[in-house]
Design an enzyme around this catalytic site. Structure first.
Site, PDB file in Angstrom:
ATOM      1  N   ASP A  39       0.963  -1.266  -0.073  1.00  0.00           N
ATOM      2  CA  ASP A  39       0.022  -0.151   0.221  1.00  0.00           C
ATOM      3  C   ASP A  39       0.870   1.202  -0.113  1.00  0.00           C
ATOM      4  OD1 ASP A  39      -1.920  -1.771   0.025  1.00  0.00           O
ATOM      5  OD2 ASP A  39      -2.307  -1.511   2.245  1.00  0.00           O
ATOM      6  N   LYS A  61      -0.955  -8.594  -3.023  1.00  0.00           N
ATOM      7  CA  LYS A  61      -1.692  -6.907  -2.956  1.00  0.00           C
ATOM      8  C   LYS A  61      -2.093  -6.305  -3.333  1.00  0.00           C
ATOM      9  CE  LYS A  61      -4.116  -6.446   1.325  1.00  0.00           C
ATOM     10  NZ  LYS A  61      -4.481  -5.328   1.049  1.00  0.00           N
ATOM     11  N   THR A  62      -2.952  -5.743  -4.169  1.00  0.00           N
ATOM     12  CA  THR A  62      -2.793  -4.612  -4.097  1.00  0.00           C
ATOM     13  C   THR A  62      -4.064  -3.381  -4.236  1.00  0.00           C
ATOM     14  OG1 THR A  62      -3.146  -5.090  -6.424  1.00  0.00           O
ATOM     15  CG2 THR A  62      -1.304  -5.209  -5.837  1.00  0.00           C
ATOM     16  N   HIS A  63      -3.755  -2.229  -3.990  1.00  0.00           N
ATOM     17  CA  HIS A  63      -5.032  -1.626  -4.190  1.00  0.00           C
ATOM     18  C   HIS A  63      -4.028  -0.107  -5.133  1.00  0.00           C
ATOM     19  CE1 HIS A  63      -7.039  -2.277  -0.440  1.00  0.00           C
ATOM     20  NE2 HIS A  63      -5.883  -2.209   0.477  1.00  0.00           N
ATOM     21  N   ASP A  92      -7.251  -5.729  -4.332  1.00  0.00           N
ATOM     22  CA  ASP A  92      -8.321  -5.850  -3.054  1.00  0.00           C
ATOM     23  C   ASP A  92      -8.873  -4.579  -3.365  1.00  0.00           C
ATOM     24  OD1 ASP A  92      -8.428  -6.102  -0.614  1.00  0.00           O
ATOM     25  OD2 ASP A  92      -7.767  -4.748   0.254  1.00  0.00           O
ATOM     26  N   LYS A  94     -12.669  -4.326  -3.386  1.00  0.00           N
ATOM     27  CA  LYS A  94     -13.825  -3.839  -2.543  1.00  0.00           C
ATOM     28  C   LYS A  94     -14.890  -4.105  -3.303  1.00  0.00           C
ATOM     29  CE  LYS A  94     -11.219  -3.929   1.741  1.00  0.00           C
ATOM     30  NZ  LYS A  94      -9.569  -3.944   1.533  1.00  0.00           N
ATOM     31  N   ASP A  97     -21.199  -2.440  -5.600  1.00  0.00           N
ATOM     32  CA  ASP A  97     -22.204  -1.829  -6.250  1.00  0.00           C
ATOM     33  C   ASP A  97     -23.220  -2.417  -6.849  1.00  0.00           C
ATOM     34  OD1 ASP A  97     -23.687   0.185  -7.379  1.00  0.00           O
ATOM     35  OD2 ASP A  97     -22.366   1.417  -7.064  1.00  0.00           O
ATOM     36  N   ILE A  98     -23.885  -2.036  -7.704  1.00  0.00           N
ATOM     37  CA  ILE A  98     -25.057  -3.936  -8.213  1.00  0.00           C
ATOM     38  C   ILE A  98     -24.515  -4.127  -9.517  1.00  0.00           C
ATOM     39  CG2 ILE A  98     -26.491  -1.605  -7.973  1.00  0.00           C
ATOM     40  CD1 ILE A  98     -26.398  -0.749 -10.315  1.00  0.00           C
ATOM     41  N   TYR A 222      -3.877  -5.758  15.096  1.00  0.00           N
ATOM     42  CA  TYR A 222      -3.323  -7.217  15.063  1.00  0.00           C
ATOM     43  C   TYR A 222      -2.821  -8.283  15.230  1.00  0.00           C
ATOM     44  CZ  TYR A 222      -1.251  -3.461  11.266  1.00  0.00           C
ATOM     45  OH  TYR A 222      -0.951  -2.546  10.629  1.00  0.00           O
TER      46      TYR A 222
HETATM   47  P1  BMP Z   1      -1.077  -2.999   7.250  1.00  0.00           P
HETATM   48  O1  BMP Z   1      -0.911  -4.886   7.514  1.00  0.00           O
HETATM   49  O2  BMP Z   1      -0.890  -2.291   6.565  1.00  0.00           O
HETATM   50  O3  BMP Z   1      -2.632  -2.874   8.515  1.00  0.00           O
HETATM   51  O4  BMP Z   1      -2.231  -3.260   5.946  1.00  0.00           O
HETATM   52  C1  BMP Z   1      -3.925  -4.247   5.351  1.00  0.00           C
HETATM   53  C2  BMP Z   1      -4.217  -4.279   4.558  1.00  0.00           C
HETATM   54  O5  BMP Z   1      -5.232  -5.112   4.128  1.00  0.00           O
HETATM   55  C3  BMP Z   1      -4.809  -2.893   3.918  1.00  0.00           C
HETATM   56  O6  BMP Z   1      -4.379  -2.967   2.332  1.00  0.00           O
HETATM   57  C4  BMP Z   1      -5.860  -2.993   4.150  1.00  0.00           C
HETATM   58  O7  BMP Z   1      -6.449  -2.196   3.230  1.00  0.00           O
HETATM   59  C5  BMP Z   1      -6.084  -4.966   3.964  1.00  0.00           C
HETATM   60  N1  BMP Z   1      -7.646  -4.974   4.682  1.00  0.00           N
HETATM   61  C6  BMP Z   1      -7.517  -4.949   6.198  1.00  0.00           C
HETATM   62  O8  BMP Z   1      -6.425  -4.539   7.200  1.00  0.00           O
HETATM   63  N2  BMP Z   1      -9.166  -5.072   6.501  1.00  0.00           N
HETATM   64  C7  BMP Z   1      -9.681  -5.904   6.121  1.00  0.00           C
HETATM   65  O9  BMP Z   1     -10.501  -5.861   7.526  1.00  0.00           O
HETATM   66  C8  BMP Z   1      -9.958  -6.346   4.902  1.00  0.00           C
HETATM   67  C9  BMP Z   1      -8.862  -5.604   4.219  1.00  0.00           C
HETATM   68  O10 BMP Z   1      -8.453  -6.085   2.763  1.00  0.00           O
END
Ligand code: BMP
Length: 276
Positions: A39, A61-63, A92, A94, A97-98, A222
């Site tokens: 990210d 995993k990307t945004h 990722d 997410k 929408d319809i 975490y």
């Molecule tokens: P990090 O380990 O730096 O906290 O990042 C977590 C990643 O997982 C982020 O990209 C966040 O968008 C995604 N995420 C999350 O943290 N919790 C969720 O429930 C769903 C997620 O997609």
């Protein structure tokens, strides 16, 4: 044996969805259930981090919408790294929408997610039509979808009956929905009287994983790889800042060391689990 104690390899053999099979095979081949979440907002940081962690991960995993200097060449570089290091790709996005709108968002626009991302995810909040919309684009390309059944954040509304309905929605579309973003195993969740889980095998990909902190001051929570994989039965640990740190992964040696550490922890927890 339930999927809790089955190996990734044996689950791969039985999975009907191409993207699920590819992910499980990659996990087994690389002995890694680690997904890194990258990210960061600059192409250069994004690609450097992925090149460093590539050998230790099964999935990136990307945004992509946070990359400020985005152009489609980032995707081409990402695909090259995916081949070089043998990992799968998960945008990722997410979706929420319809059906008609998500089909457009998935196939088109600047990012054309369906063209390069093996996996993507959606909030179940619109109901089953979101799966129909995304499947119309993703299934012909061999893609897989994860539903957000739970979230890692404090105060998440995705609990109880909402989570159960998410699992029912997945169960109704086993060709395309391969599992969940969730905090625990979902086998048999939400089954109605007289229904049986059969041989369903949902993959559980779990964010909110960190070894050194409990949260980020913005609601993230975490847990350790051991809690996630062994105690909660999840399949893939998703780690972002725990790996690339506070400086966008400026120090490649530090990034590599963390990737090795999380890979090791995740794999140890899995080995303990299948021995159970
Ligand atoms: P990090 O380990 O730096 O906290 O990042 C977590 C990643 O997982 C982020 O990209 C966040 O968008 C995604 N995420 C999350 O943290 N919790 C969720 O429930 C769903 C997620 O997609």
């Amino acid at each position: 044996a339930t999927s809790f104690t089955q190996t990734y390899a044996s689950r791969a053999e039985k999975h009907a969805n191409q993207a699920a099979r590819a992910l499980l095979e990659t996990i087994e081949r690389k002995r890694s259930n680690l997904c890194v979440s990258v990210d960061v907002t600059k192409q250069a940081d994004f690609l450097r981090i992925i090149d460093v962690v590539g050998p230790y991960i099964c999935l990136v995993k990307t945004h992509v919408d946070v990359i400020e200097d985005f152009d489609y060449s980032v995707i081409e570089r990402l695909q090259e790294l995916s081949t070089k290091h043998d990992f799968q790709i998960f945008e990722d996005r997410k979706f929420a929408d319809i059906g008609n709108t998500v089909a457009l968002q998935y196939s088109s626009g600047v990012h054309k997610i369906a063209h390069w991302s093996h996996l993507t995810n959606a909030h179940p909040v619109p109901g089953p039509s979101i799966i129909t919309g995304l499947a119309s684009v993703g299934l012909p390309l061999g893609r897989g979808l994860l539903l957000l059944a739970e979230m890692s954040t404090k105060g998440s509304l995705a609990t109880g009956a909402y989570t159960e309905e998410a699992v029912r929605m997945a169960r109704a579309s086993p060709d395309f929905v391969i599992g969940f973003i969730a905090q625990r195993r979902m086998d048999g969740v939400g089954l109605r009287e007289g229904e049986s889980a059969g041989d369903e095998d949902f993959l559980i990909l779990t964010p909110g994983v960190g070894l050194d902190t409990k949260g980020d001051g913005m609601g993230q929570q975490y847990r350790t790889p051991r809690q996630v994989v062994l105690e909660s039965g999840c399949d893939v640990i998703i780690v972002g800042r725990g790996i690339y740190g506070k400086d966008n992964g400026a120090n490649p040696d530090a990034v590599r060391a963390q990737a090795e550490r999380y890979r090791e922890e995740g794999w140890k927890a899995y080995q303990e689990r299948i021995a159970a």
